[in-house]
Enzyme design. Structure first.
Site, PDB file in Angstrom:
ATOM      1  N   LYS A   1       5.149   6.613   7.170  1.00  0.00           N
ATOM      2  CA  LYS A   1       4.620   5.638   8.130  1.00  0.00           C
ATOM      3  C   LYS A   1       5.729   5.244   9.090  1.00  0.00           C
ATOM      4  O   LYS A   1       6.891   5.128   8.701  1.00  0.00           O
ATOM      5  CB  LYS A   1       4.146   4.361   7.423  1.00  0.00           C
TER       6      LYS A   1
ATOM      7  N   ASP B   1      -6.178  -6.389  -1.912  1.00  0.00           N
ATOM      8  CA  ASP B   1      -4.737  -6.557  -2.075  1.00  0.00           C
ATOM      9  C   ASP B   1      -4.412  -7.556  -3.180  1.00  0.00           C
ATOM     10  O   ASP B   1      -3.442  -7.385  -3.916  1.00  0.00           O
ATOM     11  CB  ASP B   1      -4.091  -7.005  -0.765  1.00  0.00           C
TER      12      ASP B   1
ATOM     13  N   TYR C   1       0.845   1.691  13.865  1.00  0.00           N
ATOM     14  CA  TYR C   1       1.622   2.586  13.015  1.00  0.00           C
ATOM     15  C   TYR C   1       1.080   4.003  13.051  1.00  0.00           C
ATOM     16  O   TYR C   1      -0.112   4.237  13.166  1.00  0.00           O
ATOM     17  CB  TYR C   1       1.802   2.047  11.601  1.00  0.00           C
TER      18      TYR C   1
ATOM     19  N   HIS D   1       0.806  -1.222   0.000  1.00  0.00           N
ATOM     20  CA  HIS D   1       0.000   0.000   0.000  1.00  0.00           C
ATOM     21  C   HIS D   1       0.837   1.269   0.000  1.00  0.00           C
ATOM     22  O   HIS D   1       1.936   1.290   0.540  1.00  0.00           O
ATOM     23  CB  HIS D   1      -0.894   0.048   1.249  1.00  0.00           C
TER      24      HIS D   1
END
Length: 176
Positions: A72, A168, A132, A62
């Site tokens: 991130k 995904d 995260y 992603h």
């Protein structure tokens, strides 16, 4: 905190400096001042959790496209993951290269992922929980991804995939 560069430009592994005693330990997990000193973006706007029940679960790859590209910072709170980044910045010296690192609830390492990298992970244990922090709010129109097994990157995942979302799985190969 200890900062270690990875082979991917701008990506850093951050380790805790523990202060231990009979009770356990204390450590700083994030410090704006230290991030500034290391030239890392640090304006956190959102924190996310992800729990994967089955070992072998794969999430990724992603990223968010500009103007909503995000940094991130990923840490495993329970279990273990193999965390992977792919450099998709066309002007980068590490363009189309990938890097993977094991993150566990025992080592408390964090992977700092700069803008312009695709990110994904595979769980190495059941009931793995990931925390995260990101520097941009989620924007559905900017959400993008590349296929986890795209031959352009040839990522060496440690396990067979046991679970992957339809979204995904539907990502296409990366086109320049």
């Amino acid at each position: 905190m200890k900062y270690t560069e990875t082979p991917i430009e701008g990506a850093v592994i951050i380790e805790l400096e523990k202060h231990e005693d009979a009770r356990g330990f204390f450590a700083r997990g994030f410090c704006k001042k230290e991030f500034e000193e290391h030239g890392l973006e640090h304006e956190i706007v959102q924190c996310n959790f992800s729990k994967s029940v089955k070992k072998g679960t794969l999430r990724g790859m992603h990223y968010q496209s500009p103007p909503h590209a995000e940094v991130k910072m990923v840490r495993c709170l329970n279990g273990a993951i193999y965390d992977v980044i792919v450099d998709i910045r066309k002007d980068s010296p590490t363009y189309k290269q990938w890097f993977g690192v094991k993150l566990t609830d025992k080592d408390y390492k964090m992977l700092y992922i700069p803008k312009g990298l695709a990110h994904g992970f595979q769980t190495l244990e059941e009931n793995s929980v990931i925390f995260y922090m990101v520097t941009e709010n989620y924007n559905q129109q900017s959400e993008r991804g590349v296929r986890w097994n795209d031959p352009a990157f040839d990522i060496d995942w440690p396990l067979s995939v046991t679970e992957i979302s339809e979204k995904d799985q539907a990502f296409t190969d990366y086109y320049e």
